[in-house]
Design a protein around this motif. Sequence first.
Motif, mmCIF file in Angstrom:
data_model
loop_
_atom_site.group_PDB
_atom_site.id
_atom_site.type_symbol
_atom_site.label_atom_id
_atom_site.label_comp_id
_atom_site.label_asym_id
_atom_site.label_seq_id
_atom_site.Cartn_x
_atom_site.Cartn_y
_atom_site.Cartn_z
ATOM 1 N N UNK A 82 0.845 -1.194 0.000
ATOM 2 C CA UNK A 82 0.000 0.000 0.000
ATOM 3 C C UNK A 82 0.872 1.232 0.000
ATOM 4 N N UNK A 83 0.271 2.362 -0.259
ATOM 5 C CA UNK A 83 1.015 3.614 -0.201
ATOM 6 C C UNK A 83 1.806 3.913 -1.458
ATOM 7 N N UNK A 143 1.367 7.533 -2.688
ATOM 8 C CA UNK A 143 2.077 8.509 -1.861
ATOM 9 C C UNK A 143 3.572 8.452 -2.184
ATOM 10 N N UNK A 144 4.064 7.213 -2.310
ATOM 11 C CA UNK A 144 5.469 7.013 -2.637
ATOM 12 C C UNK A 144 5.806 7.659 -3.990
ATOM 13 N N UNK A 202 4.270 10.091 -5.459
ATOM 14 C CA UNK A 202 4.233 11.550 -5.342
ATOM 15 C C UNK A 202 5.540 12.065 -4.736
ATOM 16 N N UNK A 203 6.050 11.345 -3.733
ATOM 17 C CA UNK A 203 7.340 11.738 -3.138
ATOM 18 C C UNK A 203 8.456 11.680 -4.190
ATOM 19 N N UNK A 239 -5.648 9.281 -2.322
ATOM 20 C CA UNK A 239 -4.528 9.590 -1.424
ATOM 21 C C UNK A 239 -3.382 10.220 -2.206
ATOM 22 N N UNK A 276 -4.152 13.883 -2.724
ATOM 23 C CA UNK A 276 -3.808 14.824 -1.642
ATOM 24 C C UNK A 276 -2.302 14.980 -1.515
ATOM 25 N N UNK A 277 -1.539 13.885 -1.783
ATOM 26 C CA UNK A 277 -0.084 13.996 -1.719
ATOM 27 C C UNK A 277 0.424 14.968 -2.779
ATOM 28 N N UNK A 316 -0.325 18.443 -1.783
ATOM 29 C CA UNK A 316 0.607 18.905 -0.749
ATOM 30 C C UNK A 316 1.954 19.266 -1.360
ATOM 31 N N UNK A 317 2.326 18.515 -2.401
ATOM 32 C CA UNK A 317 3.614 18.767 -3.045
ATOM 33 C C UNK A 317 3.517 19.912 -4.050
#
Lengths: 295, 115
Positions: free
Chosen positions: B50-51, B54-55, B57-58, B76, B79-80, B83-84
Amino acid sequence: MIVAIASGKGGTGKTLVTAALAEVWPRPLVAVDLDVEAPNLHLFLHPRLSPPEDAVIEVPVADPARCTACGACVALCQYKAIALFGDFPTVFPDMCHGCGGCLKVCPSGALTPGSRVLGEIMDGRAGAIGFLMGRLRIGEALSPPLIRQVKARLAEGLAKTAGRVDALIDSPPGTSCPAVAAVSGADVVVLVTEPTPFGLHDLKLARHAFAALGVPVGVVINRAGTGERRVYDYCRASGLPILAEIPFERAIAAAYSRGETAIGVSPGLRDIFDVLAKTIRGLVVSVKERTAAHA
Amino acid sequence: MTLIAITAESSSLDAPVDPRFGRAAGFALVDSEAEGMTWLSNAAAATMSGGAGIHAAETIAKAGARVLLTGRVGPKAQSALAAAGIAVEEDCAGMTVREAVSRYTAKPAKAERRP
């Protein structure tokens, strides 16, 4: 005595067995629905329920003003619940497993404890039977923490009665974390299966998963008379006792669809569950006696 | 210049856009004012339970991307990316990387939208 009614395969009759057993089981008894993703035991026992109480898990709340963007929390979290974009920490509460590690490693006090609602816990009474259930919030991915909170509530209740009250647990299907969370701590595991290739396949998984708990395991064959004999052969070969067979009857399904237990369908079915209840109790007692003899 | 990240099935301007974001094969990074591309593999996502969004996006935020062209972004990841501060243009499935970039650079103001 805590009896977990479980299965590998879903839809084999865990709730049917739990509800019928609850009717014939000696009192005092508490019936517990730990299939929190799809609880349905209440549909058959018709308890009067308390207003639901929220069950929550601790998740971090970030204060960007105090964050030094050191990255300690991001490096620690295995679930991607916190990310840093530029100098700003972003929390993804849905991803958090509630371990609290990020709060411990944050050197600047930028993370404080908040909470996420996992679901709700309800208790009540169905006549002489105590009742307890959890219901996972729609969209929530983590059921084991809620299952553990319902079990903690059960343990509190049982502790007050000094072991006089038995518990019947309707477990989630499968052999993954939710099922293990529900079944662990039980004194005996009753695996409900059906005589089909699917029933057999998942019974094998369940036997391997739950044998590790070190408590007696027995099998109830539901929809007996359909399918094939391989489930019986497997039980015999692997020393799994068959505790009961529930015949494949239209009347059982019809009663079930009306929210009635199988007990009322025929005197023969009541007898089957009476014997099953005694057999299960016998399994636990014989183990306790053996343990006592060794001590 | 604006650095654009495009989810792609392989490292080529003529590769199809990968319709997935978090579990894309990789990201083609293209400078809006220069030729060529840089390839960022996203192979690590394959083993994440999972994630992945988000990963991802990072990953593209660290690379300096300001715009993402892809097929579809989950909630998710959305939103990442917000935020970025990365602008997202979805609905690039079925195009090549080159086509997605041309469409974006042809009408950036209209195509850009923040989640």
